[in-house]
Design an enzyme around this catalytic site. Sequence first.
Site, PDB file in Angstrom:
ATOM      1  N   ASP A 106       0.832  -1.200   0.000  1.00 13.34           N
ATOM      2  CA  ASP A 106       0.000   0.000   0.000  1.00 13.34           C
ATOM      3  C   ASP A 106       0.874   1.261   0.000  1.00 13.34           C
ATOM      4  OD1 ASP A 106      -2.310   1.457   0.027  1.00 13.34           O
ATOM      5  OD2 ASP A 106      -2.769   1.097   2.143  1.00 13.34           O
ATOM      6  N   HIS A 121       2.530   3.726  -8.858  1.00 14.88           N
ATOM      7  CA  HIS A 121       2.360   2.296  -9.153  1.00 14.88           C
ATOM      8  C   HIS A 121       3.574   1.758  -9.924  1.00 14.88           C
ATOM      9  CE1 HIS A 121      -1.580   2.333  -7.501  1.00 14.88           C
ATOM     10  NE2 HIS A 121      -2.146   3.029  -8.454  1.00 14.88           N
ATOM     11  N   LEU A 176      12.045 -19.666  -4.807  1.00  9.74           N
ATOM     12  CA  LEU A 176      11.000 -18.805  -4.218  1.00  9.74           C
ATOM     13  C   LEU A 176       9.756 -18.917  -5.080  1.00  9.74           C
ATOM     14  CD1 LEU A 176      10.270 -16.342  -2.224  1.00  9.74           C
ATOM     15  CD2 LEU A 176      10.837 -14.890  -4.164  1.00  9.74           C
TER      16      LEU A 176
HETATM   17  C1  FPP Z   1      -1.969   0.451  -3.347  1.00 12.73           C
HETATM   18  O1  FPP Z   1      -1.514   1.737  -3.563  1.00 12.73           O
HETATM   19  C2  FPP Z   1      -1.465  -0.526  -4.281  1.00 12.73           C
HETATM   20  C3  FPP Z   1      -2.198  -1.126  -5.284  1.00 12.73           C
HETATM   21  C4  FPP Z   1      -3.475  -0.673  -5.817  1.00 12.73           C
HETATM   22  C5  FPP Z   1      -1.740  -2.380  -5.861  1.00 12.73           C
HETATM   23  C6  FPP Z   1      -0.268  -2.602  -5.882  1.00 12.73           C
HETATM   24  C7  FPP Z   1       0.241  -2.451  -7.244  1.00 12.73           C
HETATM   25  C8  FPP Z   1       1.542  -2.357  -7.571  1.00 12.73           C
HETATM   26  C9  FPP Z   1       2.637  -2.443  -6.597  1.00 12.73           C
HETATM   27  C10 FPP Z   1       1.929  -2.118  -8.966  1.00 12.73           C
HETATM   28  C11 FPP Z   1       1.648  -3.261  -9.878  1.00 12.73           C
HETATM   29  C12 FPP Z   1       2.230  -4.540  -9.407  1.00 12.73           C
HETATM   30  C13 FPP Z   1       2.785  -5.450 -10.202  1.00 12.73           C
HETATM   31  C14 FPP Z   1       3.265  -6.739  -9.646  1.00 12.73           C
HETATM   32  C15 FPP Z   1       2.959  -5.229 -11.640  1.00 12.73           C
HETATM   33  P1  FPP Z   1      -2.582   2.874  -3.448  1.00 12.73           P
HETATM   34  O2  FPP Z   1      -2.792   3.423  -4.803  1.00 12.73           O
HETATM   35  O3  FPP Z   1      -3.835   2.404  -2.781  1.00 12.73           O
HETATM   36  O4  FPP Z   1      -1.838   3.881  -2.523  1.00 12.73           O
HETATM   37  P2  FPP Z   1      -2.514   5.009  -1.628  1.00 12.73           P
HETATM   38  O5  FPP Z   1      -3.252   4.281  -0.526  1.00 12.73           O
HETATM   39  O6  FPP Z   1      -1.347   5.788  -1.141  1.00 12.73           O
HETATM   40  O7  FPP Z   1      -3.424   5.796  -2.511  1.00 12.73           O
END
Ligand code: FPP
Length: 249
Positions: free
Chosen positions: A18, A35, A129
């Site tokens: 997150d 992201h 892994l």
């Molecule tokens: C939360 O950040 C994260 C996600 C919605 C998903 C995680 C995605 C990635 C790490 C990128 C794609 C992954 C791969 C493996 C290609 P948020 O946007 O909710 O953050 P915030 O809470 O600060 O808004």
Amino acid sequence: MSITSPSKVPRHTAIIMDGNGRWAKERGWPRLMGHEQGAGNVETICEACINEGVEYLTLYAFSTENWRRPTHEVAGLMLLLERFLSEKVAMMNKNGVRLAAIGRIADLPGPARKRLEQAIEETAHNTRLTLTLALNYGGRDEIVDAVRSIATEVLKRTLEPDQITAKTITDHLYTRMMPDPDLLIRTSGEMRISNFLLWQLSYTEIHVTRKLWPDFGAEDLHTAILDYGSRERRYGASVENLGNLEKVS
Ligand code: FPP
């Protein structure tokens, strides 16, 4: 970097990644750049897990709730996934990483799904892994899917209702090929499970860090593992009866 060797290593570590949006916002950048940075961090953490001796790493990459985000953000996340899969198979093969996926994979957009299936096939021989991406994943949906498949077996009379145990449910989850997580890490400070691995996290130790996912590095993983090693896992037993743990399923 001098690092203390942890006394106990979580065989299976799961991470709620997150804070990508906040990481980008802090810099005045669009969320997608957060992201992108977050996707890049997956390689760092995979390699760190290998160095620590973790055998299973499960990452919450796209939840069933994430479809509610703006269309351009969802499209951007799917493109990032495709790019990650295209670019990282070589890294996975170099490091012995076997890719797996959990979630309603059939409902992912065609190009991402095909790339995913290809990457899973191309890394199937690796043994160091297991990297599992939770994609279009929801913990409640996973339990619904397990119940549907158990109900089908009952209807076919291959299973009797009174034969259903906790193990039957475990064996019908997407995660049936792996042990339950020992450690759950959530970045960016929120104290929530957010519909992730609801059944599997029953006895998992939880480590929450305020670090945003793109900033979460190998040293932060090590800190989480040391924290895990300092916990006494009781699985519901009293301190006096820890010797009886083998009786707990
Ligand atoms: C939360 O950040 C994260 C996600 C919605 C998903 C995680 C995605 C990635 C790490 C990128 C794609 C992954 C791969 C493996 C290609 P948020 O946007 O909710 O953050 P915030 O809470 O600060 O808004």
